[in-house]
Design an enzyme around this catalytic site. Structure first.
Site, PDB file in Angstrom:
ATOM      1  N   ASP A 135      31.743  92.837 -41.535  1.00 38.79           N
ATOM      2  CA  ASP A 135      32.712  92.664 -42.605  1.00 38.79           C
ATOM      3  C   ASP A 135      33.943  93.463 -42.187  1.00 38.79           C
ATOM      4  OD1 ASP A 135      34.300  92.793 -44.836  1.00 38.79           O
ATOM      5  OD2 ASP A 135      32.660  93.169 -46.243  1.00 38.79           O
TER       6      ASP A 135
ATOM      7  N   TYR B 293      49.704  88.415 -50.641  1.00 44.69           N
ATOM      8  CA  TYR B 293      49.217  87.615 -49.505  1.00 44.69           C
ATOM      9  C   TYR B 293      50.391  87.317 -48.567  1.00 44.69           C
ATOM     10  CZ  TYR B 293      47.315  83.688 -46.841  1.00 44.69           C
ATOM     11  OH  TYR B 293      46.922  82.855 -45.823  1.00 44.69           O
TER      12      TYR B 293
HETATM   13  N1  LIG Z   1      43.790  77.136 -45.011  1.00 46.80           N
HETATM   14  C1  LIG Z   1      45.074  77.352 -45.228  1.00 46.80           C
HETATM   15  O1  LIG Z   1      45.745  76.609 -45.972  1.00 46.80           O
HETATM   16  C2  LIG Z   1      45.763  78.513 -44.525  1.00 46.80           C
HETATM   17  C3  LIG Z   1      47.166  78.506 -44.488  1.00 46.80           C
HETATM   18  C4  LIG Z   1      47.822  79.522 -43.838  1.00 46.80           C
HETATM   19  C5  LIG Z   1      47.117  80.540 -43.235  1.00 46.80           C
HETATM   20  N2  LIG Z   1      45.762  80.549 -43.304  1.00 46.80           N
HETATM   21  C6  LIG Z   1      45.062  81.656 -42.654  1.00 46.80           C
HETATM   22  O2  LIG Z   1      44.166  81.141 -41.699  1.00 46.80           O
HETATM   23  C7  LIG Z   1      43.113  82.068 -41.472  1.00 46.80           C
HETATM   24  C8  LIG Z   1      41.782  81.322 -41.494  1.00 46.80           C
HETATM   25  O3  LIG Z   1      41.591  80.778 -42.792  1.00 46.80           O
HETATM   26  P1  LIG Z   1      40.874  79.387 -43.036  1.00 46.80           P
HETATM   27  O4  LIG Z   1      41.836  78.529 -43.751  1.00 46.80           O
HETATM   28  O5  LIG Z   1      40.233  78.896 -41.817  1.00 46.80           O
HETATM   29  O6  LIG Z   1      39.798  79.871 -44.131  1.00 46.80           O
HETATM   30  P2  LIG Z   1      38.216  79.655 -44.267  1.00 46.80           P
HETATM   31  O7  LIG Z   1      37.845  78.255 -43.906  1.00 46.80           O
HETATM   32  O8  LIG Z   1      37.884  80.162 -45.629  1.00 46.80           O
HETATM   33  O9  LIG Z   1      37.611  80.653 -43.164  1.00 46.80           O
HETATM   34  C9  LIG Z   1      37.812  82.036 -43.292  1.00 46.80           C
HETATM   35  C10 LIG Z   1      37.042  82.761 -42.202  1.00 46.80           C
HETATM   36  O10 LIG Z   1      37.312  84.177 -42.337  1.00 46.80           O
HETATM   37  C11 LIG Z   1      36.073  84.866 -42.362  1.00 46.80           C
HETATM   38  N3  LIG Z   1      36.212  86.070 -43.208  1.00 46.80           N
HETATM   39  C12 LIG Z   1      36.711  86.145 -44.462  1.00 46.80           C
HETATM   40  N4  LIG Z   1      36.624  87.404 -44.934  1.00 46.80           N
HETATM   41  C13 LIG Z   1      36.060  88.153 -43.946  1.00 46.80           C
HETATM   42  C14 LIG Z   1      35.684  89.511 -43.816  1.00 46.80           C
HETATM   43  N5  LIG Z   1      35.856  90.382 -44.820  1.00 46.80           N
HETATM   44  N6  LIG Z   1      35.133  89.926 -42.666  1.00 46.80           N
HETATM   45  C15 LIG Z   1      34.925  89.057 -41.647  1.00 46.80           C
HETATM   46  N7  LIG Z   1      35.254  87.746 -41.696  1.00 46.80           N
HETATM   47  C16 LIG Z   1      35.795  87.298 -42.845  1.00 46.80           C
HETATM   48  C17 LIG Z   1      35.055  83.888 -42.935  1.00 46.80           C
HETATM   49  O11 LIG Z   1      33.765  84.168 -42.416  1.00 46.80           O
HETATM   50  P3  LIG Z   1      32.516  84.770 -43.257  1.00 46.80           P
HETATM   51  O12 LIG Z   1      32.616  84.291 -44.662  1.00 46.80           O
HETATM   52  O13 LIG Z   1      31.319  84.278 -42.491  1.00 46.80           O
HETATM   53  O14 LIG Z   1      32.678  86.256 -43.108  1.00 46.80           O
HETATM   54  C18 LIG Z   1      35.543  82.560 -42.325  1.00 46.80           C
HETATM   55  O15 LIG Z   1      35.004  82.389 -41.032  1.00 46.80           O
HETATM   56  C19 LIG Z   1      43.252  83.150 -42.551  1.00 46.80           C
HETATM   57  O16 LIG Z   1      43.853  84.298 -41.984  1.00 46.80           O
HETATM   58  C20 LIG Z   1      44.191  82.512 -43.570  1.00 46.80           C
HETATM   59  O17 LIG Z   1      44.924  83.486 -44.273  1.00 46.80           O
HETATM   60  C21 LIG Z   1      45.063  79.558 -43.925  1.00 46.80           C
END
Ligand SMILES: NC(=O)c1ccc[n+]([C@@H]2O[C@H](COP(=O)([O-])OP(=O)(O)OC[C@H]3O[C@@H](n4cnc5c(N)ncnc54)[C@H](OP(=O)(O)O)[C@@H]3O)[C@@H](O)[C@H]2O)c1
Length: 264
Positions: free
Chosen positions: A71, A160
């Protein structure tokens, strides 16, 4: 808890460490990097999903995988990942700081501890893992870091967006500062992307217009191409390139009107 598994001989192979590969953008990074021949170190909290992914990557691409259950909001767990990233005997050639999440509710409706946890994952983990990686990479004279930021960093989107503004700014600065010493840093700034991010926040896909949604595989393919081409900031998709270019010239009061898009 660090758990290794071997499948291919070590030597001249390259290694990538990806945080948050159990879903979404991180999963796409892990798959595409394995496809490019990288051995991968996978870091997140969900051990079952990490192990399933590791097994898939070994089977499909013949790469060596390693799983670290951590984590990233927990300082002791983060320290273990920092040690892995800095280990001179097992160099990490590419670090992808991707793990992240957001809060649906505005600042004052969250407990300060929830806000702190988001800051710990979005900023502190990125800062500390970048520090660990840069030290080792500058020493070797090679290496790359991709920090997954967001277009929210160019807009006025609460804490954020503020955290992502830090990530983009830090990445841009680090790239300019360390490029001459053989190390590259790139901020990837996605817009709305079809991952688990919004469902985990309790927000529906209808919260933003359809044309704004990006595909995570395409997003990562374009990001890796931008890294190959030496970019320090990668904004995927024409619509977001235009949006971020315009946003830089708009007053904060006007940008604040868009803060509720994607929150319902
Ligand atoms: N989706 C969007 O629209 C979007 C847009 C702009 C930027 N982003 C950024 O893209 C990145 C990836 O997001 P995503 O969209 O792929 O989201 P996602 O599908 O929810 O995946 C998030 C990942 O982060 C991991 N995670 C979350 N909290 C954690 C913690 N405390 N410790 C370790 N791992 C953690 C989760 O793994 P576990 O739950 O297994 O720990 C999961 O693998 C993030 O930084 C997000 O801010 C996303």
């Amino acid at each position: 808890m660090s758990l290794g598994s071997a499948a291919a001989p070590a030597g001249t192979r390259r290694t990538a460490l990806v945080t948050g590969p159990t879903a979404g953008i991180g999963a796409a990074f892990a798959r595409q990097l394995a496809q490019r021949g990288y051995d991968v170190v996978l870091v997140a909290r969900d051990e079952r999903r990490l192990r399933d992914l590791a097994a898939d990557l070994e089977r499909d691409h013949g790469v060596v995988t390693e799983v670290i259950v951590a984590d990233l909001a927990d300082r002791a767990a983060l320290a273990e990942v920092e040690r892995r990233v800095a280990d001179p005997t097992r160099p990490v050639d590419l670090l992808v700081n991707n793990a992240g999440f957001g809060h649906k509710r505005p600042f004052l409706d969250n407990s300060v501890e929830d806000e702190q946890q988001m800051l710990d994952v979005l900023v502190t983990a990125v800062l500390r893992l970048s520090h660990a990686a840069l030290g080792a990479m500058v020493e070797r004279g090679s290496g790359s870091i991709v920090n997954v930021s967001s277009v929210a960093g160019f807009l006025s989107r609460g804490t954020y967006g503020a955290a992502k503004a830090y990530v983009t700014s830090m990445s841009r600065w680090a790239d300019a500062n360390y490029r001459g010493r053989g190390v590259r840093v790139m901020a990837l700034c996605p817009g709305f992307t079809r991952t688990e991010f919004h469902a985990r926040m309790g927000v529906g896909r209808g919260s933003a217009p359809r044309f704004l949604w990006l595909d995570p595989d395409r997003l990562v393919r374009d990001a890796l191409a931008d890294l190959d081409h030496g970019k320090s900031v990668s904004v995927p998709g024409k619509r977001y390139k235009v949006l971020t270019a315009v946003a830089r010239h708009l007053p904060a009061s006007l940008l604040a009107r868009f803060q509720h898009v994607g929150r319902r």
